[in-house]
Design an enzyme around this catalytic site. Sequence first.
Site, short mmCIF file in Angstrom:
data_model
loop_
_atom_site.label_atom_id
_atom_site.label_comp_id
_atom_site.label_asym_id
_atom_site.label_seq_id
_atom_site.Cartn_x
_atom_site.Cartn_y
_atom_site.Cartn_z
N CYS A 183 32.74 -7.00 31.85
CA CYS A 183 32.16 -7.30 33.15
C CYS A 183 30.65 -7.49 33.13
O CYS A 183 30.04 -7.73 34.17
CB CYS A 183 32.56 -6.22 34.14
N HIS A 233 26.29 -3.36 40.62
CA HIS A 233 27.56 -3.72 39.98
C HIS A 233 28.72 -3.08 40.73
O HIS A 233 29.84 -3.60 40.68
CB HIS A 233 27.56 -3.23 38.52
N GLU A 273 26.68 4.47 38.24
CA GLU A 273 25.61 3.49 38.45
C GLU A 273 24.47 4.10 39.27
O GLU A 273 23.29 3.90 38.95
CB GLU A 273 26.13 2.24 39.14
N LYS A 303 30.69 -7.10 45.85
CA LYS A 303 32.11 -7.02 45.48
C LYS A 303 32.97 -6.54 46.65
O LYS A 303 34.19 -6.68 46.62
CB LYS A 303 32.29 -6.09 44.28
N HIS A 318 36.22 -7.91 42.40
CA HIS A 318 35.53 -7.86 41.11
C HIS A 318 36.00 -9.01 40.24
O HIS A 318 37.16 -9.05 39.82
CB HIS A 318 35.80 -6.51 40.46
N PHE A 325 33.54 -2.56 30.16
CA PHE A 325 34.28 -1.76 29.19
C PHE A 325 33.68 -1.96 27.80
O PHE A 325 33.19 -3.04 27.47
CB PHE A 325 35.75 -2.18 29.16
#
Length: 421
Positions: free
Chosen positions: A172, A312, A323, A344, A349, A409
């Site tokens: 991502c 994010h 975050e 988002k 997402h 990830f």
Amino acid sequence: MNSPIVITGMGIISPLGCGVKPVWSRLLAGTSGIDLISRFDLEDVPIKIAGLVPDIEQDPVAGFDSAKVVPPKDLKKLDLFTVYAFAAAQEALEQANWFPESEHDQLSTATIIATGVGGLSTISNAQKTLDSRGFKRLSPFTAPAFLANMAAGNLSIKYGFRGPLGCPVTACAASLQAIGDGMRLIRSGEAEVALVGGSEACVNPLSLGSFNALKALSPEAENPQQASRPFDQARNGFVMGEGAGLMVIETLEHALARGATPLAVLSGYGTSSDAYHITSGRPDGQGAAAAVHRALKMADMNANDIDYINAHATSTPVGDGAEITSLRNVFGAGLACIPISSTKSATGHLLGAAGGIESIFSALAVIEDRLPATLNLDNPDESMADLDLVPNQTRETKNNHTLCNGFGFGGVNAALIVSKI
């Protein structure tokens, strides 16, 4: 002094529709692009909602019309993520008016298009064909369609871009890394212009089932548009989306010399690795903070120069909290004075394409001095109660510098700073 790197063209395909102008207008109006999935049978699929790109029949104003992008006879040769990239590139290149014909300009144009997953739908469909009809029924276009770099490859072929070609596949954070890679190529002199960003189209039973097995997705189905709620106490997972966000970037000097209109400045970029866990960020936020610090260093800015943060934040309990922890590491007590929102909440997402559209939203936020809201934020997490999370309502405020974050990830972190011309 090096000439600043600027954006001269932008293109979006998203769950809110297609085209920068209508998508931005809908985002500011608080529209959600999340709904029940109608593209395939949901009987045996545990997740029922997603942020899907509307087609022209569903959305006559800003729906996706593949026939205007790719000849119908060629659609079977391409995965949908490549088709979305074609559409976003067409809009960005037209705005930038960059269609090089000279050998010099072609060799000086880089194509860096990211994806997180690539042609997963092509792979899934090919496996079904193999199981039911055998090897001989597989299309010769299967492998060329599902390879992750094929959006970049097909775009470079279509437009004759003969400079560096790349495809970050870093979950991502991929799109922000594609933009950062393009910036580096321009700074090193390997390219003068770069088409950068990302594309994703992997909403299918396999991807939904896989992320559901991780308990990463929101299980909600009754109220799809309320399911993505970053920072809210009731958040329970992200909503998968699809689309593409691409931009044309070049130095200000190059843009002005050819008569292009600079839209915003890419003033800083940074990336790092958590070296911690394959799916979870560092609880102390140090990895993500390192990426932001590097972006600030490149931009020659202090933390208090940032006016807005496009987070994010995906709407997962762990991710949103990590975050915010990373941002507190960077901004300290000053974070309470900086508006933070997550778009988002409206789009879902987009995985590898998330940073592509969110960097464009960040650019528009500095161009127009308007901050998109975090939708569905009714009860902020208690650990974030001191922060300005721009709940539910677009805001007009002076905005010279926006920070845009992307984490993925594998522990990858990326941060981009977009500034006013």
